[in-house]
Design a protein around this motif. Sequence first.
Motif, PDB file in Angstrom:
ATOM      1  N   PHE A 109     -69.512  38.798 -85.008  1.00 36.78           N
ATOM      2  CA  PHE A 109     -68.406  39.550 -84.429  1.00 36.78           C
ATOM      3  C   PHE A 109     -68.237  39.297 -82.933  1.00 36.78           C
ATOM      4  N   GLY A 110     -67.024  39.055 -82.539  1.00 35.13           N
ATOM      5  CA  GLY A 110     -66.700  38.997 -81.122  1.00 35.13           C
ATOM      6  C   GLY A 110     -65.851  40.207 -80.788  1.00 35.13           C
ATOM      7  N   GLY A 111     -65.452  40.345 -79.543  1.00 33.62           N
ATOM      8  CA  GLY A 111     -64.601  41.467 -79.190  1.00 33.62           C
ATOM      9  C   GLY A 111     -64.012  41.278 -77.816  1.00 33.62           C
ATOM     10  N   MET A 112     -63.021  42.077 -77.507  1.00 30.10           N
ATOM     11  CA  MET A 112     -62.487  42.033 -76.152  1.00 30.10           C
ATOM     12  C   MET A 112     -61.973  43.410 -75.787  1.00 30.10           C
ATOM     13  N   HIS A 113     -61.836  43.619 -74.490  1.00 29.18           N
ATOM     14  CA  HIS A 113     -61.313  44.892 -74.011  1.00 29.18           C
ATOM     15  C   HIS A 113     -60.239  44.596 -72.984  1.00 29.18           C
ATOM     16  N   ALA A 114     -59.052  45.109 -73.231  1.00 29.20           N
ATOM     17  CA  ALA A 114     -57.952  44.876 -72.300  1.00 29.20           C
ATOM     18  C   ALA A 114     -57.464  46.215 -71.776  1.00 29.20           C
TER      19      ALA A 114
ATOM     20  N   GLU B 261     -56.628  68.559 -64.238  1.00 27.62           N
ATOM     21  CA  GLU B 261     -55.475  69.093 -63.516  1.00 27.62           C
ATOM     22  C   GLU B 261     -55.882  69.634 -62.146  1.00 27.62           C
ATOM     23  N   PHE B 262     -57.000  70.348 -62.110  1.00 24.77           N
ATOM     24  CA  PHE B 262     -57.422  71.015 -60.868  1.00 24.77           C
ATOM     25  C   PHE B 262     -57.971  70.034 -59.835  1.00 24.77           C
ATOM     26  N   VAL B 263     -58.440  68.886 -60.277  1.00 27.11           N
ATOM     27  CA  VAL B 263     -58.977  67.899 -59.329  1.00 27.11           C
ATOM     28  C   VAL B 263     -58.151  66.620 -59.421  1.00 27.11           C
ATOM     29  N   PRO B 264     -57.035  66.581 -58.709  1.00 25.60           N
ATOM     30  CA  PRO B 264     -56.217  65.374 -58.790  1.00 25.60           C
ATOM     31  C   PRO B 264     -56.960  64.196 -58.169  1.00 25.60           C
ATOM     32  N   VAL B 265     -56.951  63.082 -58.858  1.00 24.85           N
ATOM     33  CA  VAL B 265     -57.609  61.882 -58.350  1.00 24.85           C
ATOM     34  C   VAL B 265     -56.535  60.829 -58.163  1.00 24.85           C
ATOM     35  N   GLU B 266     -56.541  60.217 -57.019  1.00 20.80           N
ATOM     36  CA  GLU B 266     -55.533  59.196 -56.748  1.00 20.80           C
ATOM     37  C   GLU B 266     -55.700  58.051 -57.728  1.00 20.80           C
ATOM     38  N   GLU B 267     -54.637  57.751 -58.453  1.00 26.13           N
ATOM     39  CA  GLU B 267     -54.750  56.695 -59.447  1.00 26.13           C
ATOM     40  C   GLU B 267     -54.854  55.344 -58.774  1.00 26.13           C
ATOM     41  N   LYS B 268     -55.771  54.556 -59.299  1.00 26.40           N
ATOM     42  CA  LYS B 268     -55.917  53.210 -58.738  1.00 26.40           C
ATOM     43  C   LYS B 268     -54.701  52.370 -59.123  1.00 26.40           C
ATOM     44  N   GLU B 269     -54.413  51.402 -58.312  1.00 21.84           N
ATOM     45  CA  GLU B 269     -53.366  50.438 -58.629  1.00 21.84           C
ATOM     46  C   GLU B 269     -53.649  49.883 -60.028  1.00 21.84           C
ATOM     47  N   CYS B 270     -52.650  49.949 -60.901  1.00 22.14           N
ATOM     48  CA  CYS B 270     -52.915  49.623 -62.296  1.00 22.14           C
ATOM     49  C   CYS B 270     -52.679  48.142 -62.576  1.00 22.14           C
ATOM     50  N   ALA B 271     -53.634  47.333 -62.236  1.00 26.17           N
ATOM     51  CA  ALA B 271     -53.519  45.903 -62.528  1.00 26.17           C
ATOM     52  C   ALA B 271     -54.070  45.659 -63.919  1.00 26.17           C
ATOM     53  N   GLY B 272     -53.649  44.580 -64.540  1.00 23.58           N
ATOM     54  CA  GLY B 272     -54.159  44.264 -65.865  1.00 23.58           C
ATOM     55  C   GLY B 272     -55.573  43.707 -65.780  1.00 23.58           C
ATOM     56  N   ASP B 273     -56.332  43.930 -66.854  1.00 25.47           N
ATOM     57  CA  ASP B 273     -57.693  43.405 -66.882  1.00 25.47           C
ATOM     58  C   ASP B 273     -58.033  43.082 -68.338  1.00 25.47           C
ATOM     59  N   LEU B 274     -58.738  41.998 -68.546  1.00 27.99           N
ATOM     60  CA  LEU B 274     -59.135  41.637 -69.900  1.00 27.99           C
ATOM     61  C   LEU B 274     -60.514  41.002 -69.872  1.00 27.99           C
ATOM     62  N   ARG B 275     -61.395  41.514 -70.718  1.00 27.19           N
ATOM     63  CA  ARG B 275     -62.754  40.967 -70.786  1.00 27.19           C
ATOM     64  C   ARG B 275     -63.131  40.679 -72.217  1.00 27.19           C
ATOM     65  N   PHE B 276     -63.909  39.626 -72.398  1.00 26.59           N
ATOM     66  CA  PHE B 276     -64.471  39.330 -73.713  1.00 26.59           C
ATOM     67  C   PHE B 276     -65.917  39.793 -73.725  1.00 26.59           C
ATOM     68  N   SER B 277     -66.292  40.499 -74.785  1.00 29.96           N
ATOM     69  CA  SER B 277     -67.669  40.986 -74.832  1.00 29.96           C
ATOM     70  C   SER B 277     -68.573  39.942 -75.472  1.00 29.96           C
ATOM     71  N   ARG B 278     -69.869  40.110 -75.237  1.00 31.40           N
ATOM     72  CA  ARG B 278     -70.827  39.151 -75.778  1.00 31.40           C
ATOM     73  C   ARG B 278     -70.793  39.224 -77.305  1.00 31.40           C
ATOM     74  N   PRO B 279     -70.701  38.091 -77.996  1.00 35.53           N
ATOM     75  CA  PRO B 279     -70.642  38.140 -79.460  1.00 35.53           C
ATOM     76  C   PRO B 279     -71.901  38.747 -80.040  1.00 35.53           C
ATOM     77  N   ASN B 280     -71.721  39.492 -81.139  1.00 33.17           N
ATOM     78  CA  ASN B 280     -72.838  40.140 -81.797  1.00 33.17           C
ATOM     79  C   ASN B 280     -72.849  39.621 -83.237  1.00 33.17           C
ATOM     80  N   GLY B 281     -73.754  38.713 -83.517  1.00 35.40           N
ATOM     81  CA  GLY B 281     -73.756  38.108 -84.839  1.00 35.40           C
ATOM     82  C   GLY B 281     -72.445  37.373 -85.045  1.00 35.40           C
TER      83      GLY B 281
END
Length: 373
Positions: A140-145, A118-138
């Motif tokens: 298991f795969g994964g992604m982060h959106a 609250e005390f340190v307001p930070v200008e919010e970045k333009e909120c564009a969508g982003d999606l990444r697939f992580s390197r498979p582990n055994g």
Amino acid sequence: MSTAATVAQAMSTDAMEFVASFDRALFADACVNPARINEWARLNEAYFGACAAPRQQERCVRLAREGGFSVDQLLAVERRLAKLPKAQRTMRARMELLEKLVAAAPRSYDAFSQLVTEFVPVEEKECAGDLRFSRPNGRFGGMHASGPRRDFADLEAKLRSMTNPELPEGPQMYEALFTLLRGEGGGVPTAAPRPVVAVPLPDGVRIESLEGDDVELGLSDGTTMTGAEYLATGLGLAGGADVELALVHPTVGPVKSYRLSRFANDEQRLLASLRNLVCAWPGCKRAADFSQVHHVRAWSRGGETNIDNLVMLCPFHNAVNDDDAQRRKWGRIELVDGRAMWISPYGRRDVNTFHPYGVMERLFPDPPPAGPD
Ligand SMILES: [Zn+2]
């Protein structure tokens, strides 16, 4: 000093001693996670490294001691400052933030980090969508959106609607997501958030009854009026505007809503959600839409399904709440002057300030003085 002793110091109010005497080699020797060592090193640099404003730096050290802040709290300060543009990341900014934090004296880590934000307001970045697939582990795969919050709220609502609340939610939501992606299940609808106009009741009005079709209000001239009549006096209910109105009492909280459309459904759920737009447990972020109606006085102990006994809690906190005040394990939620309050097993009080638009804070920011009971 041994590594264990210095780490213990880091968690205590002697945090500044830990930061001052920080020794990278000592922790590297003890196989501490290098990422953590780097964070501590930056802390040491900030408070004791070479600096163009040594007097401000000294004051920062004094303030950190005065506030009795832990190393984790000081790290929260640094992480927030790191979000500022470089030109604003100054010793002065650190000093001014610490001054405010010392003055505010937050009682928990969560409250502290919220104040830092609250005390340190930070200008919010333009909120564009982003999606990444992580390197498979055994196997298991994964992604982060990530992306606009509204999109994820819509997706979450849809996935939850496809799950059975009695079963663990994670695996079911995963199944539901792939059902949708493979073209079954009908797509994700865009939610239409429902605006609710909250109408504050004047201080002297008593609530005579919360049962029946409407709320009965006791007025200071000795007469009574129903909630609908009260609204009609000032707000032209007959006008048929397409909004929802909720009456909110200064010490009871939301008492009654008037929907001016055809769909009358779960009014008590709506009113309890107005009180807290997220689970009422301090620090919890689960939206009221995805929470359960909790009986403050348990149903099994004679608690009634009246709005003055209802609070929204996420399934987890609803399950762990000490319904029996004698249990003293997780603490419990109570209603104090219409506000949901968490009472720790040792009697400390705290509120969830994660979502600042709860109706009581908006309409009645100053709680009334404690009454006779
Ligand atoms: Zn919760």
